[in-house]
Write an enzyme that holds these catalytic residues in place. Sequence first.
Site, PDB file in Angstrom:
ATOM      1  N   LYS A 176       0.606  -0.900   0.193  1.00 54.54           N
ATOM      2  CA  LYS A 176      -0.055  -0.256   0.081  1.00 54.54           C
ATOM      3  C   LYS A 176       0.916   1.207  -0.390  1.00 54.54           C
ATOM      4  O   LYS A 176       1.470   1.454   0.875  1.00 54.54           O
ATOM      5  CB  LYS A 176      -0.686  -0.312   0.988  1.00 54.54           C
ATOM      6  CG  LYS A 176      -2.185  -1.156   1.383  1.00 54.54           C
ATOM      7  CD  LYS A 176      -2.487  -1.546   2.806  1.00 54.54           C
ATOM      8  CE  LYS A 176      -1.637  -1.597   3.540  1.00 54.54           C
ATOM      9  NZ  LYS A 176      -2.132  -2.099   4.745  1.00 54.54           N
ATOM     10  N   THR A 208      -7.646   8.705   8.957  1.00 55.95           N
ATOM     11  CA  THR A 208      -7.144   7.277   8.850  1.00 55.95           C
ATOM     12  C   THR A 208      -7.057   6.400   9.455  1.00 55.95           C
ATOM     13  O   THR A 208      -6.662   5.334   9.305  1.00 55.95           O
ATOM     14  CB  THR A 208      -5.615   7.151   7.470  1.00 55.95           C
ATOM     15  OG1 THR A 208      -4.947   8.237   8.140  1.00 55.95           O
ATOM     16  CG2 THR A 208      -6.530   8.667   6.656  1.00 55.95           C
ATOM     17  N   GLY A 210      -7.468   2.815  11.420  1.00 56.99           N
ATOM     18  CA  GLY A 210      -7.735   1.598  10.909  1.00 56.99           C
ATOM     19  C   GLY A 210      -8.073   1.877   9.846  1.00 56.99           C
ATOM     20  O   GLY A 210      -8.837   0.674   9.302  1.00 56.99           O
ATOM     21  N   THR A 211      -7.378   2.219   8.647  1.00 57.50           N
ATOM     22  CA  THR A 211      -7.850   2.087   6.888  1.00 57.50           C
ATOM     23  C   THR A 211      -7.104   0.924   6.703  1.00 57.50           C
ATOM     24  O   THR A 211      -7.660   0.165   5.643  1.00 57.50           O
ATOM     25  CB  THR A 211      -7.383   3.763   6.148  1.00 57.50           C
ATOM     26  OG1 THR A 211      -5.976   3.684   6.880  1.00 57.50           O
ATOM     27  CG2 THR A 211      -8.304   4.282   5.982  1.00 57.50           C
ATOM     28  N   GLY A 212      -6.463   0.621   6.964  1.00 57.63           N
ATOM     29  CA  GLY A 212      -5.184  -1.056   7.394  1.00 57.63           C
ATOM     30  C   GLY A 212      -6.054  -2.549   7.892  1.00 57.63           C
ATOM     31  O   GLY A 212      -6.279  -3.262   6.990  1.00 57.63           O
ATOM     32  N   CYS A 213      -6.900  -1.959   8.599  1.00 59.79           N
ATOM     33  CA  CYS A 213      -7.527  -2.927   8.867  1.00 59.79           C
ATOM     34  C   CYS A 213      -8.465  -3.557   8.733  1.00 59.79           C
ATOM     35  O   CYS A 213      -9.151  -4.415   7.893  1.00 59.79           O
ATOM     36  CB  CYS A 213      -7.828  -2.897  10.499  1.00 59.79           C
ATOM     37  SG  CYS A 213      -6.867  -2.172  11.526  1.00 59.79           S
TER      38      CYS A 213
END
Length: 252
Positions: A176, A208, A210-213
Amino acid sequence: MKPQCKILIIAGSDSSGGAGIQADIKTVTSLGGYAMTAITAVTSQNTTGVKSVLGIKSEEVKKQIIFTSKDIKPDAIKIGMLNSSEIILSVTNSLKKINIKKIVLDPVMVAKGGHKLINDGAIKTLKKNLIPKVFLLTPNIPEAEVLTGYKIKSLKDMIRAAKILNKLGVKNILLKGGHRQGKSVTDILLNKNKLVIYKNKKIKTKNTHGTGCTLSSAIATFMACGKTINKSCELAIKYVNESIRSNPNFGK
Ligand code: PXL
């Protein structure tokens, strides 16, 4: 509506509800999946930072994974925060016993505010034991830098890093690019020497967390419901972009 696919989430709890297992359950549920969980850690945090991290005993993590999966067989698994070598090994061994192919690993290392969520020694264990066993790895740039030992500045660096991660034994890497400067975000998916590039406008916001989760849970849900990895990544990236756009801006 009856959920069409079942997802086991192995991750840590974020008391603020923005990341971790809370973000995972919300994502799986909103995309029509059925969420099961194995909690690996409990964090006390709010939008200003992480107060504390408590690791769950590895034996308890193992029981949550095996006992739950023996009854309701997951179609896919999403793995998030694993903060010690002991927990990583326990998860690796548990996965051997339940034999699920579609496993997405988000190699969580640091919270947005800079608080470390994994011990130093655990990164070695992650690379050696768990990464070779998963179907898809979804690092961001800082995580890919730690895993490869190389600085990533350009798209070329991203492709090189993904190829190095490939050599650790994981077939699919979604690297990412959101941490790079610029007006757009470029994410890359490397699978079997094929490269897919996803380019999107960067949304200007601080919200942003928590975007990876959310992204890795969305991918796991789409794959659990039968979509290909490429389609799942494409739809999940769209889903995260929509989530960032509609962020509620809660907290400080
Ligand atoms: O966003 C990574 C992450 C994953 N899991 C837990 C977290 C965080 C970030 O804060 O708290 C539990």
